[in-house]
Design an enzyme around this catalytic site. Structure first.
Site, PDB file in Angstrom:
ATOM      1  N   ASP A   8     -58.631  -9.617  -9.710  1.00  0.00           N
ATOM      2  CA  ASP A   8     -58.406 -10.729  -8.782  1.00  0.00           C
ATOM      3  C   ASP A   8     -59.112 -10.417  -7.476  1.00  0.00           C
ATOM      4  O   ASP A   8     -59.823  -9.406  -7.369  1.00  0.00           O
ATOM      5  CB  ASP A   8     -56.910 -10.974  -8.561  1.00  0.00           C
ATOM      6  CG  ASP A   8     -56.601 -12.458  -8.366  1.00  0.00           C
ATOM      7  OD1 ASP A   8     -57.091 -13.030  -7.379  1.00  0.00           O
ATOM      8  OD2 ASP A   8     -55.886 -13.043  -9.205  1.00  0.00           O
ATOM      9  N   GLU A  34     -58.209 -22.133 -10.011  1.00  0.00           N
ATOM     10  CA  GLU A  34     -58.413 -22.088  -8.559  1.00  0.00           C
ATOM     11  C   GLU A  34     -59.810 -21.607  -8.186  1.00  0.00           C
ATOM     12  O   GLU A  34     -59.985 -20.623  -7.455  1.00  0.00           O
ATOM     13  CB  GLU A  34     -57.329 -21.204  -7.914  1.00  0.00           C
ATOM     14  CG  GLU A  34     -55.929 -21.780  -8.116  1.00  0.00           C
ATOM     15  CD  GLU A  34     -54.842 -20.910  -7.510  1.00  0.00           C
ATOM     16  OE1 GLU A  34     -53.802 -21.455  -7.111  1.00  0.00           O
ATOM     17  OE2 GLU A  34     -55.027 -19.673  -7.448  1.00  0.00           O
ATOM     18  N   HIS A  38     -61.381 -16.254  -8.106  1.00  0.00           N
ATOM     19  CA  HIS A  38     -60.593 -15.037  -7.886  1.00  0.00           C
ATOM     20  C   HIS A  38     -61.441 -13.786  -8.169  1.00  0.00           C
ATOM     21  O   HIS A  38     -61.033 -12.888  -8.881  1.00  0.00           O
ATOM     22  CB  HIS A  38     -59.336 -15.059  -8.751  1.00  0.00           C
ATOM     23  CG  HIS A  38     -58.304 -16.032  -8.274  1.00  0.00           C
ATOM     24  ND1 HIS A  38     -57.577 -15.838  -7.123  1.00  0.00           N
ATOM     25  CD2 HIS A  38     -57.897 -17.225  -8.781  1.00  0.00           C
ATOM     26  CE1 HIS A  38     -56.751 -16.862  -6.946  1.00  0.00           C
ATOM     27  NE2 HIS A  38     -56.937 -17.714  -7.927  1.00  0.00           N
TER      28      HIS A  38
END
Length: 749
Positions: free
Chosen positions: A184, A317, A254
């Site tokens: 991440d 995302e 990410h």
């Protein structure tokens, strides 16, 4: 003699019922026998039969539990047998029969035999003190093939031994999938030998306040990673527990930890630092050949470490901000005949899926992989709600149900005042238990694509493993019964009693867990124009005592009998008492009373349905309680791309010269201070006069409590207009998206 026999039968029957009710997850079918019990005597013998590995595991566990020698032979009073399961819907079918002559386990698969052993071990623990297990027969199977739990080790790192403990906890409750979130923005945790900078640089970040005392902090850096040998060891350990480990390698978003190591894989060239804040970052992988080459190298090494059927590739995302201004990305959109950046993400995912499929693996992605078109063989992990799972199933794709509403274990599980810091939302035990992974929108054929549920443990606010345990328990118990397919939300109290009984096991194992189900609950109610504070608890055998002067409650404090009138600024402290001793923690609630408290409020725009203060709606703005800025679900109203325009009916003309309100500024969560606040007055709710307004500069200095003062007014209606920030500014996470506005408590003085 008949009476003695009858009493003996009652004792036996009640002990069997006791054993039955405390199994977690509850079996599909349990039949209570009336014929004796099996003695847990010294020198037990386990017959391996068709399942030697499970027989050895059982013998080892029994020796530890009973502190006695357990012998492993070809046959014995505890014995195993392999059977065929002819019903495909009965996954991991097993039978467990106990009578005075022995314990018989018949199982269809190796994993089914393991689950039978887990059930037996719970029965042994339950009846250890009595020295025998009551006779009974269980026929059991799992409803879902996928029974998952996730652990994020990127935001905060947990050692390989701690991960093994996590696996131990899953195995006791028959969970069979472990989703290991390995990469991440805040850390890359898996050794990739062909690209060593991924861990040399990407596994460590700057020290922040939350980790300054961590044992993982050294030389101004915080973090860690797993060597490939450590990963092989953890995978082998999980295999013995019948758990499949599914690794997650995030892409295209990410990716900041990876970009810190290899900035040339970005659209801008960097430089980048491994993330130290949470949220959504604009810098993601640029879809160029160098990027795909590195990710393919990563996959080459990952597939050799994990025998799992799946590789999770994230896909969530991923802002398109950089792609929109990147010449390479725009040229690729034209070259590949793509419609927009969303289809470019689909191209990215499909290209990586093709490579992963060629390695004999399938991909899982968060439900954003639906954007721009779903990859041909992808399984969707539906997290933003259940809609992604519905869409996937109707399109013939498999789905795993993990919605934020029921499956996010980083949420508060009790009163935020008495719970450790968590993500600003709430997920109580009963809410987890109520989840049905199969949406009612699906027909029987479509429902077969729902593989099962998964709970997610994101660790932005979880800095050590004891905190992981706390957030996992007891909600893991509810998840296990949902996943096994025997949860009955209508009988939640029965389940809750089994959970409370299981606390004794957690105590023996020194496992940290939340006792939120014992806590006092406070509820603000309005009745006949007055405000009251209502207290309740599940422990009816306890006495609630309280004070209203801010002092701690004692055994001499007032006994709660009815809701407490709130007619002045006060602090109510309350606690459970049993046998003259306090049970649990003190519930503290401050009330700040103003001229607007308890009055009627009308809103021009409705707040977002997810942030309506537990559906108390407008009342929360004038209930005398200030919202907790770490927890937005209970007292705050949240608006996404809308203003708060609230008109307070003061019931009669009153004099005042101040209006005060509370707002939130948490940019990583896309929440911003308003850009302006205005106060109007009116006598008829039709014609309003502006009496004061403040702008950005005053609001920025307010620290979240905005005070507007003006010449004394006398009016019946007060209108407060709080203007949201419109679009999130460039350079911030979520740039260009509507900013969130959170408001609580409109106080008129």
């Amino acid at each position: 003699m008949r009476k003695i026999l009858f009493l003996s039968f009652i004792f036996f029957y009640s002990s069997v019922l006791f054993a039955q009710k405390n199994l977690i997850p509850m079996p599909q079918h349990l039949e209570i026998s009336k014929q004796g019990s099996f003695p847990l005597k010294a020198n037990l013998t386990v017959g391996a039969g068709a399942f030697e590995t499970q027989a050895k595991y059982l013998a080892n566990q029994l020796e530890g539990l009973l502190q006695t020698k357990v012998t492993l032979k070809k046959s014995g009073p505890i014995r195993f047998q392999k059977i065929n399961n002819t019903v495909s819907e009965k996954h991991d079918y097993y039978e467990l029969k106990i009578d005075p002559s022995g314990v018989f386990i018949a199982a269809s698969t190796e994993s089914a035999a393991f689950y039978a052993v887990q059930t037996l071990l719970q029965l042994v623990e339950e009846n250890q003190a009595s020295g025998s297990i009551p006779a009974l027969e269980i026929k059991d199977y799992a409803k879902f093939t996928y029974r998952g739990a996730h652990l994020d080790v990127s935001r905060h790192f947990f050692t390989a031994d701690e991960v093994k403990l996590f696996l131990d906890y899953l195995s006791r409750y028959k969970m069979n999938k472990f989703h290991w979130h390995l990469t991440d923005d805040q850390g890359w945790r898996i050794e990739i030998k062909s690209h060593p900078k991924l861990t040399a640089i990407g596994a460590y970040r700057a020290v922040t306040d939350d980790v300054k005392d961590s044992k993982l902090t050294k030389d101004g850096r915080y973090g860690g990673f797993y060597t490939q040998e450590q990963i092989k060891d953890v995978v082998a350990y999980a295999n013995k527990l019948q758990i499949e480990i599914i690794p997650e390698i995030e892409m295209p978003g990410h990716a900041q930890a990876a970009l810190a190591a290899y900035p040339e894989l970005s659209c801008t060239g960097g430089p980048f630092q491994v993330g130290t804040t949470w949220g959504v970052m604009d810098d993601i992988y640029c879809p160029k050949e160098e990027t795909f080459a590195l990710l393919e190298d990563v996959i080459d090494e990952v597939v050799t470490l994990f025998p799992s059927h799946y590789i999770h590739i994230g896909g969530d995302e991923a802002p398109k901000t950089r792609w929109k201004t990147c010449a390479h990305c725009q040229e690729m959109i034209k070259k590949e005949g793509l419609k927009d950046e969303f289809e470019l993400q689909s191209y990215f995912i499909k290209r990586m899926e093709k490579y992963i499929n060629a390695k004999g693996k399938d991909i899982i992605g968060w439900d954003e992989i639906l954007e721009g078109g779903l990859a041909p063989n992808a399984t969707v992990m539906s997290w933003t709600g259940i809609e992604g799972g519905i869409h996937a199933a109707k399109a013939g794709h498999d789905a795993i149900m993990t919605p934020v509403s029921h499956m996010y274990l980083d949420y508060y599980q009790g009163n935020p005042q008495s719970e450790p810091l968590a993500f600003n939302a709430e997920l109580r035990l009963d809410k987890v238990y109520s989840f049905n992974p199969i949406p009612k929108e699906l027909n029987a054929q479509e429902a077969k694509h729902i593989l099962g549920p998964q709970a997610n443990m994101w660790t932005e606010y979880i800095t050590n493993f004891k905190h992981v345990e706390y957030m996992l328990f007891p909600r893991l118990l509810a998840l296990s019964e949902v996943a096994w397919g025997t949860s009955k939300p209508e009988a939640y109290k029965s389940f809750e009693n089994r959970v409370i009984h299981e606390f004794a096991y957690l105590d023996r194992k020194k496992i940290n867990y939340s006792k939120a189900i014992f806590e006092l609950n406070g509820n603000i109610i309005s009745r006949n124009g007055k405000m009251y504070y209502e207290l309740s608890t599940i422990k009816n055998d306890n006495t609630i005592r309280y004070t209203t002067d801010g002092t701690a409650p004692t055994v001499q404090s007032a006994v709660y009998k009815e809701p407490v009138v709130v007619d002045r600024t006060m602090t109510i402290n309350a606690a459970n008492f049993s046998a003259a001793r306090m049970v649990g923690s003190v519930l503290k609630q401050d009330f700040v009373i103003s001229k607007s408290t308890g009055k009627s409020v009308q809103l021009l725009y409705e707040p977002n349905e997810a942030y309506q203060a537990n559906h108390t709606h407008t009342a929360t703005l004038v209930d005398g309680v200030y919202g907790n800025k770490q927890y937005f679900k209970k007292n705050w109203l949240g608006f996404n791309g809308k203003d708060l325009v609230a008109t307070i009916d003061m019931a009669e003309p009153v004099s005042f010269s101040n209006v005060e309100l509370n707002v939130v500024d948490q940019n990583a969560s896309w929440i911003y201070y308003p850009q302006a606040v205005k106060v109007y007055v009116s006598q008829d709710n039709q014609n309003f006069t502006l009496v004061q307004e403040v702008g950005k500069e005053v609001i920025a200095k307010s620290k979240g409590t905005i005070k507007l003062s003006f010449e004394k007014q006398t009016a019946k209606f007060v209108k407060v207009e709080v203007q949201h920030l419109n679009k999130i500014p460039a350079g911030s996470g979520g740039a260009g998206s509507p900013a969130w506005l959170f408001v609580d408590e409109l106080s008129v003085y």
